[in-house]
Design a protein around this motif. Structure first.
Motif, PDB file in Angstrom:
ATOM      1  N   THR A   6      38.618  35.076  32.260  1.00 62.18           N
ATOM      2  CA  THR A   6      39.836  34.997  33.059  1.00 62.18           C
ATOM      3  C   THR A   6      39.809  36.099  34.112  1.00 62.18           C
ATOM      4  OG1 THR A   6      41.094  34.131  31.194  1.00 62.18           O
ATOM      5  CG2 THR A   6      42.361  35.159  32.975  1.00 62.18           C
ATOM      6  N   GLU A   7      40.130  35.751  35.361  1.00 66.02           N
ATOM      7  CA  GLU A   7      40.178  36.761  36.418  1.00 66.02           C
ATOM      8  C   GLU A   7      41.414  37.628  36.207  1.00 66.02           C
ATOM      9  OE1 GLU A   7      40.298  37.036  41.248  1.00 66.02           O
ATOM     10  OE2 GLU A   7      39.105  35.440  40.353  1.00 66.02           O
ATOM     11  N   VAL A   8      41.186  38.947  36.095  1.00 68.91           N
ATOM     12  CA  VAL A   8      42.275  39.871  35.782  1.00 68.91           C
ATOM     13  C   VAL A   8      42.555  40.875  36.883  1.00 68.91           C
ATOM     14  CG1 VAL A   8      42.049  39.674  33.283  1.00 68.91           C
ATOM     15  CG2 VAL A   8      40.680  41.367  34.510  1.00 68.91           C
ATOM     16  N   GLY A   9      41.653  41.000  37.866  1.00 71.29           N
ATOM     17  CA  GLY A   9      41.864  41.963  38.934  1.00 71.29           C
ATOM     18  C   GLY A   9      40.687  42.020  39.867  1.00 71.29           C
ATOM     19  N   VAL A  10      40.589  43.139  40.591  1.00 71.43           N
ATOM     20  CA  VAL A  10      39.500  43.339  41.553  1.00 71.43           C
ATOM     21  C   VAL A  10      38.996  44.774  41.461  1.00 71.43           C
ATOM     22  CG1 VAL A  10      40.284  41.572  43.197  1.00 71.43           C
ATOM     23  CG2 VAL A  10      41.113  43.912  43.415  1.00 71.43           C
ATOM     24  N   ALA A  63      37.513  45.414  61.737  1.00 73.90           N
ATOM     25  CA  ALA A  63      37.690  43.982  61.951  1.00 73.90           C
ATOM     26  C   ALA A  63      37.743  43.223  60.626  1.00 73.90           C
ATOM     27  CB  ALA A  63      36.560  43.434  62.820  1.00 73.90           C
ATOM     28  N   GLN A  64      37.020  43.688  59.617  1.00 71.76           N
ATOM     29  CA  GLN A  64      36.901  42.936  58.377  1.00 71.76           C
ATOM     30  C   GLN A  64      37.880  43.372  57.288  1.00 71.76           C
ATOM     31  OE1 GLN A  64      35.029  40.239  57.912  1.00 71.76           O
ATOM     32  NE2 GLN A  64      34.451  40.375  60.054  1.00 71.76           N
ATOM     33  N   GLY A  65      38.332  44.585  57.290  1.00 67.62           N
ATOM     34  CA  GLY A  65      39.228  45.053  56.246  1.00 67.62           C
ATOM     35  C   GLY A  65      38.460  45.550  55.030  1.00 67.62           C
ATOM     36  N   LEU A  66      39.192  45.810  53.953  1.00 67.88           N
ATOM     37  CA  LEU A  66      38.596  46.326  52.737  1.00 67.88           C
ATOM     38  C   LEU A  66      37.870  45.222  51.977  1.00 67.88           C
ATOM     39  CD1 LEU A  66      41.576  48.517  51.542  1.00 67.88           C
ATOM     40  CD2 LEU A  66      39.505  49.284  52.691  1.00 67.88           C
ATOM     41  N   ILE A  67      36.819  45.627  51.235  1.00 70.79           N
ATOM     42  CA  ILE A  67      36.040  44.662  50.455  1.00 70.79           C
ATOM     43  C   ILE A  67      36.336  44.878  48.975  1.00 70.79           C
ATOM     44  CG2 ILE A  67      33.711  43.972  49.793  1.00 70.79           C
ATOM     45  CD1 ILE A  67      32.801  44.751  52.578  1.00 70.79           C
ATOM     46  N   TYR A  68      36.591  43.780  48.256  1.00 68.28           N
ATOM     47  CA  TYR A  68      36.852  43.812  46.825  1.00 68.28           C
ATOM     48  C   TYR A  68      35.916  42.825  46.129  1.00 68.28           C
ATOM     49  CZ  TYR A  68      41.262  45.998  48.172  1.00 68.28           C
ATOM     50  OH  TYR A  68      42.211  46.831  48.702  1.00 68.28           O
ATOM     51  N   ARG A  69      35.677  43.068  44.842  1.00 70.77           N
ATOM     52  CA  ARG A  69      34.905  42.149  44.010  1.00 70.77           C
ATOM     53  C   ARG A  69      35.801  41.717  42.848  1.00 70.77           C
ATOM     54  NH1 ARG A  69      30.008  41.519  46.085  1.00 70.77           N
ATOM     55  NH2 ARG A  69      29.095  43.285  47.150  1.00 70.77           N
ATOM     56  N   PRO A  70      35.805  40.429  42.510  1.00 69.64           N
ATOM     57  CA  PRO A  70      36.647  39.958  41.399  1.00 69.64           C
ATOM     58  C   PRO A  70      36.215  40.567  40.063  1.00 69.64           C
ATOM     59  CG  PRO A  70      35.839  38.119  42.712  1.00 69.64           C
ATOM     60  CD  PRO A  70      35.118  39.336  43.183  1.00 69.64           C
ATOM     61  N   VAL A  71      37.185  40.845  39.202  1.00 69.63           N
ATOM     62  CA  VAL A  71      36.936  41.366  37.860  1.00 69.63           C
ATOM     63  C   VAL A  71      37.483  40.349  36.865  1.00 69.63           C
ATOM     64  CG1 VAL A  71      37.474  43.228  36.228  1.00 69.63           C
ATOM     65  CG2 VAL A  71      37.074  43.753  38.634  1.00 69.63           C
ATOM     66  N   CYS A  72      36.645  40.011  35.879  1.00 68.36           N
ATOM     67  CA  CYS A  72      37.015  39.018  34.871  1.00 68.36           C
ATOM     68  C   CYS A  72      36.926  39.618  33.473  1.00 68.36           C
ATOM     69  CB  CYS A  72      36.088  37.809  34.943  1.00 68.36           C
ATOM     70  SG  CYS A  72      36.129  36.967  36.525  1.00 68.36           S
ATOM     71  N   CYS A  73      37.668  39.053  32.542  1.00 69.97           N
ATOM     72  CA  CYS A  73      37.570  39.411  31.135  1.00 69.97           C
ATOM     73  C   CYS A  73      36.193  38.965  30.646  1.00 69.97           C
ATOM     74  CB  CYS A  73      38.673  38.719  30.343  1.00 69.97           C
ATOM     75  SG  CYS A  73      38.524  38.896  28.560  1.00 69.97           S
ATOM     76  N   SER A  74      35.458  39.854  29.994  1.00 70.58           N
ATOM     77  CA  SER A  74      34.110  39.499  29.546  1.00 70.58           C
ATOM     78  C   SER A  74      34.127  38.579  28.334  1.00 70.58           C
ATOM     79  CB  SER A  74      33.301  40.764  29.236  1.00 70.58           C
ATOM     80  OG  SER A  74      33.927  41.500  28.225  1.00 70.58           O
ATOM     81  N   VAL A  75      35.276  38.402  27.689  1.00 72.27           N
ATOM     82  CA  VAL A  75      35.365  37.521  26.525  1.00 72.27           C
ATOM     83  C   VAL A  75      35.659  36.084  26.940  1.00 72.27           C
ATOM     84  CG1 VAL A  75      36.627  37.080  24.384  1.00 72.27           C
ATOM     85  CG2 VAL A  75      36.059  39.421  25.030  1.00 72.27           C
ATOM     86  N   CYS A  76      36.672  35.890  27.819  1.00 73.72           N
ATOM     87  CA  CYS A  76      37.087  34.524  28.162  1.00 73.72           C
ATOM     88  C   CYS A  76      36.933  34.178  29.641  1.00 73.72           C
ATOM     89  CB  CYS A  76      38.528  34.293  27.744  1.00 73.72           C
ATOM     90  SG  CYS A  76      39.727  35.255  28.684  1.00 73.72           S
TER      91      CYS A  76
END
Length: 169
Positions: free
Chosen positions: A148-152, A133-146
């Motif tokens: 910016t969200e770059v992926g999951v 019912a819920q689908g796959l779960i992802y967590r956001p991935v950000c650049c540790s310097v600035c």
């Protein structure tokens, strides 16, 4: 003024020289016959050896960088077969996983034209929803310097990059 020559005026460090004709180009002060200290013609070879050691001699489709600050995020990535601007990887650097956010890939549920039975409600006894019912779960991935969200990051700990700059590896 002695002997027809104007006296040299002291230079004020905040405003510069009093006479603009006293300015000297920095190019006039550089001796180009001597090789600069900061140049090393062997540095590219040393960098290549370091990258190969980090990858453990595996081949990569691209080196991935942050689109905002150009920080290296991944040295060993695989390009998506269908979406050529997306990559996946297992070993990353300079990335921060946002554990306080969850993204779900929900499955599109078709609306039923039949009316729902009133006595059949959701199972309130279970605290975890079913994956179907819920689908796959992802967590956001950000650049540790600035930041910016770059992926999951998916549940199997595979990084999926979609907002990056790829370079030839």
């Amino acid at each position: 003024m002695e002997g027809g020559k104007p006296e040299k005026q002291p230079m004020d460090f905040e405003t510069g020289p009093a006479n603009p004709h006293d300015l000297v180009s920095s190019d006039d002060e550089i001796d180009y016959s001597v090789e600069p200290e900061f140049y090393d013609p062997k540095l590219d070879d040393v960098d290549e050896l370091w990258v190969n050691k980090q990858r453990k001699s595996r081949s990569s489709d691209a080196v991935l960088s942050c689109p905002a600050c150009f920080t290296t995020l991944c040295l060993d990535s695989q390009r998506h077969e269908k979406y050529v601007t997306q990559y996946r990887a297992m070993f990353v650097r300079n990335c921060t996983v946002r554990t306080d956010q969850i993204l779900r890939e929900g499955k599109q549920q078709k609306k039923s034209k039949r009316k729902r039975k009133t006595n059949a409600g959701p199972d309130l006894g279970s605290s975890e929803p079913k994956d179907d019912a819920q689908g796959l779960i992802y967590r956001p991935v950000c650049c540790s310097v600035c930041s910016t969200e770059v992926g999951v990051l998916d549940e199997e700990e595979v990084y999926h990059f979609f907002n990056v700059i790829p370079s030839n590896s």
